[in-house]
Design an enzyme around this catalytic site. Structure first.
Site, PDB file in Angstrom:
ATOM      1  CE1 TYR A 130      -4.119   1.748   0.421  1.00  0.00           C
ATOM      2  CE2 TYR A 130      -2.665   3.462   1.271  1.00  0.00           C
ATOM      3  CZ  TYR A 130      -3.874   3.159   0.583  1.00  0.00           C
ATOM      4  OH  TYR A 130      -4.726   4.212   0.219  1.00  0.00           O
ATOM      5  CD  GLN A 191     -11.639   2.807  -1.570  1.00  0.00           C
ATOM      6  OE1 GLN A 191     -11.871   2.584  -0.497  1.00  0.00           O
ATOM      7  NE2 GLN A 191     -11.347   3.904  -2.232  1.00  0.00           N
ATOM      8  CG  ASN A 214      -6.317   7.052   5.333  1.00  0.00           C
ATOM      9  OD1 ASN A 214      -6.433   5.754   5.436  1.00  0.00           O
ATOM     10  ND2 ASN A 214      -6.770   7.969   4.568  1.00  0.00           N
ATOM     11  CB  SER A 237       8.003   9.364  13.110  1.00  0.00           C
ATOM     12  OG  SER A 237       9.236   8.759  12.965  1.00  0.00           O
ATOM     13  CD  GLN A 259      11.810  10.872  12.879  1.00  0.00           C
ATOM     14  OE1 GLN A 259      10.885  10.079  12.795  1.00  0.00           O
ATOM     15  NE2 GLN A 259      12.904  10.858  11.755  1.00  0.00           N
ATOM     16  CG  HIS A 262       7.943  12.346   9.569  1.00  0.00           C
ATOM     17  ND1 HIS A 262       7.845  12.067   8.459  1.00  0.00           N
ATOM     18  CD2 HIS A 262       9.204  11.977   9.997  1.00  0.00           C
ATOM     19  CE1 HIS A 262       8.978  11.399   7.858  1.00  0.00           C
ATOM     20  NE2 HIS A 262       9.676  11.499   8.608  1.00  0.00           N
ATOM     21  CD  GLU A 327       9.855   5.214  13.935  1.00  0.00           C
ATOM     22  OE1 GLU A 327       9.386   6.261  14.521  1.00  0.00           O
ATOM     23  OE2 GLU A 327       9.458   4.633  12.673  1.00  0.00           O
ATOM     24  CG  HIS A 328      14.263   6.719  13.939  1.00  0.00           C
ATOM     25  ND1 HIS A 328      12.831   7.103  13.840  1.00  0.00           N
ATOM     26  CD2 HIS A 328      14.264   6.040  12.957  1.00  0.00           C
ATOM     27  CE1 HIS A 328      12.438   6.823  12.685  1.00  0.00           C
ATOM     28  NE2 HIS A 328      13.035   6.030  11.975  1.00  0.00           N
ATOM     29  CG  ASP A 361      14.017   8.765   7.633  1.00  0.00           C
ATOM     30  OD1 ASP A 361      13.841   7.710   8.445  1.00  0.00           O
ATOM     31  OD2 ASP A 361      13.788  10.158   7.978  1.00  0.00           O
ATOM     32  CD  GLU A 415      -0.396 -33.946  26.064  1.00  0.00           C
ATOM     33  OE1 GLU A 415      -0.804 -33.504  24.971  1.00  0.00           O
ATOM     34  OE2 GLU A 415       0.539 -32.858  26.417  1.00  0.00           O
ATOM     35  CG  HIS A 420      -2.518 -37.160  19.408  1.00  0.00           C
ATOM     36  ND1 HIS A 420      -3.696 -37.026  19.158  1.00  0.00           N
ATOM     37  CD2 HIS A 420      -1.770 -36.163  19.086  1.00  0.00           C
ATOM     38  CE1 HIS A 420      -3.973 -35.798  18.668  1.00  0.00           C
ATOM     39  NE2 HIS A 420      -2.740 -35.289  18.605  1.00  0.00           N
TER      40      HIS A 420
END
Lengths: 433, 433
Positions: A130, A191, A214, A237, A259, A262, A327-328, A361, A415, A420
């Protein structure tokens, strides 16, 4: 004014916990609307996909025009600044080189009991990528998501990208070409996720869907999970910079802002062992904000979510780093390797004064899709393994089954699983006979 | 009567699709109740955990008695049949040997541009293992979930197991001891998952939660995902046996029943190239069902979800295998390796006539926690990597940043991210000056 904390203050633990728990994302409740869209795409295929694209993207399509043709991709590629294409190609080459090394090796051996054992890796057959449209259409993200899939050996890599009003960023198509994407469709939103997961008359389904999006896209990915695999659902971020006073405050300020720009929900934190250096960085942030194009977003992020934490020495930063699990993580210190070796939780680490996070990045080689919201405690950035799966292999003959089978029968009986036990016992009798 | 299909029949494709799409699981809508339990445990800790345990497990606890003591574990271990302990220990040793080989190696190199690059694996700090109580309390599952965590290097492995009315299966505690579990608490349900995720006064939080459970446990795991990592949410078990006519029908029938006896929602499918052999297997199933202890469950699974598929030759089984993407694939054929090499989608493969799937459930070495419901197309069985995470490393100096930085600046500008570009450009000027 950005928040300032000192780890020696009595109120520090409470303030630090509040920083960790800070709610930055706005929940957008689109789940029911997304469920309806997915159900329509699942039952009506292309027709539903085309209707939603007309409604949300103001674009009239037919099954024949859903797909972006190879010629369109070539035209887009040719329209891009050659310098930019060279930059994309250098980035792709470096990302490819880093990720190719992640391709795992299979295992196969026969143990002392004569049992044959193995573990085999194989790529998913088809993956969907995506790519958001509009302002968040980042060619760098196309490279970062597509190249690991191709390095894994995914045969069919399908990209979806919305083109509101028919407009597409040519550099995004150029990146798809450079990365080796196999099919591209001009659809987006829930969709498009539904089309990838369930398939339509025109778009064959995939096995795994990755890529940012999003709230609608995130909700759709959550809902199709199980039908297909998905990557993480990324949050806003974050960067944590650990810097001593021997840095240029202006550099560190730019890193924090890279950052913050963003997203207003992004979070930039500085840990330093020098309170005065921290104040100089804060001043440099103000100075950069006067000229940066995305200053409004960056300022809101910095003022609302940013922080400067002063520690008595760099050693004291370690437990804070692991609790933040950033994250960073940028280590702008004299001996970054020694510090890095002791960090447990971080998505990506940037070593030394000449490694701004932004170089990672785009061009460093490691992936920029990384775990957010403290999830580096238990999860990893995107990589080749995200597009592969393991199959284990086990092979006994009559002799090796005789060696290990009786223990299986005993455990199965304990068991209460009679069939089995029976399935092993039948072969033991015959094997022994 | 079990369903029979022939791949040469005109109606086959529709019948096969129906088999793939068959809804086997019953949805139990406990999500809102689970959300309330989690919220209570999060805000009131031990007190809420103890109240829910009193209500659901009819067991009165205090913070001091939540934990199962080392002495209790020793007593349980000593009370078990020594033959069973030996079987558990053999299983543990074999599972450990197979999983130890999965521990990944780190990567570290300097490329031609002088950029230092690395990828480092580290274990999650703490993992939680959910073990169901009552009839589904399987010691084999304790081994299969705990041993990979320990092989990964998890320092703190915390098990929770409900003991309704105070009753616990001693073999489950023995398995925890054999596997090296560090802490055990006598709690279960959504409240135990909440305690692991958020922590209470007595139970410190973990980073990842694994292990099977009922609908309440599954819903709780889904809800805490993000706060902690979780493993897959397992569906009902499945087996696909591919068998030629040179097998003993009685053996193959037992193999099919070994999944069917787990759960009425389990699915057992036979693919064979000999219709008459298929009928002999069906007859052998009936014969076994006359004596098996769990015949009622197994019959309902076999009659409702089972199938015998006849193909013209074994070659024709391959596309069907990949579309089913079975959790367990048994290849009871003359040359199983040649067939296995061409399978793309399967959780685990059992090779040849002497490898009943049940031997892998207990003693083979590979994990028995495997992807269900066609998810072997994109996911894997449990392994060491599920308890580890990757951190990437990137290090430039002034020279190497000069080599790759300009391309990053160019791409940042193309994406409109000014601070990204600035953070690199500032260093380039200085590096070049």
């Amino acid at each position: 004014m950005v928040q300032s904390l000192d780890s020696r203050d009595s109120g520090f633990e409470a303030a630090f916990l509040a920083l960790l728990a800070m709610k930055r994302e706005v929940d957008e409740d689109v789940d029911q609307a997304v469920a309806a869209i997915l159900a329509e795409v699942r039952s009506r295929g292309d027709a539903a996909l085309i209707e939603y694209t007309a409604r949300f993207d103001r674009l009239e399509l037919t099954p024949a025009t859903l797909r972006i043709t190879a010629q369109e991709v070539e035209t887009a590629y040719a329209s891009c600044d050659p310098e930019l294409i060279r930059a994309l190609e250098l980035a792709a080459e470096r990302i490819r080189a880093f990720h190719a090394r992640q391709v795992p090796v299979d295992d196969s051996f026969t143990d002392a009991a004569g049992v044959r054992l193995g573990l085999r890796w194989s790529p998913v057959s088809a993956a969907g990528l995506y790519v958001p449209g509009g302002t968040a259409a980042y060619p760098s993200s196309v490279l970062m998501n597509a190249i690991p899939a191709k390095a894994a050996g995914v045969e069919r890599l399908v990209m979806v990208v919305p083109s509101p009003g028919g407009v597409l960023n040519p550099l995004v198509l150029a990146a798809a070409k450079v990365a080796g994407v196999d099919e591209i469709y001009r659809v987006g939103g829930a969709q498009a996720v539904g089309a990838l997961a369930y398939g339509t008359g025109t778009i064959r389904p995939v096995d795994k869907i990755v890529g940012p999006g999003n709230a609608w896209v995130a909700a759709a990915k959550r809902r199709v999970f199980g039908t297909v695999g998905i990557d993480m659902i990324a949050g806003p971020s974050e960067i944590l910079v650990v810097a001593d006073r021997f840095n240029d405050p202006s550099w560190i300020a730019a890193d924090l802002l890279s950052q913050a720009e963003h997203d207003t929900a992004a979070q930039s934190i500085l840990i330093t062992d020098d309170a005065e250096f921290g104040q100089r960085v804060a001043a440099a942030v103000e100075s950069h904000l006067a000229t940066l194009p995305r200053a409004k977003i960056a300022r809101e992020s910095w003022d609302s979510h940013g922080a400067i934490i002063v520690v008595p020495d760099l050693e004291a930063s370690l437990p804070l780093i692991d609790r933040i699990a950033p994250e960073h993580l940028e280590l702008a210190v004299e001996n970054p390797d020694a510090l890095a070796a002791r960090v447990r939780n971080a998505g990506a680490i940037f070593l030394g004064r000449y490694t701004p996070e932004a170089v990672g990045d785009y061009i460093g080689g490691p992936n920029h899709v990384l775990p957010t919201a403290r999830s580096a405690r238990f999860s990893s950035g995107l990589g080749v393994l995200d597009f592969m799966k393991r199959t284990t292999l086990l092979g006994c003959d009559a002799d090796s089954l005789r060696a290990i089978g009786p223990a299986a029968v005993r455990l199965a009986e304990a068991e209460g699983l009679g069939a089995h036990g029976l399935s092993v016992a039948l072969r033991l009798n015959l094997g022994a006979g």
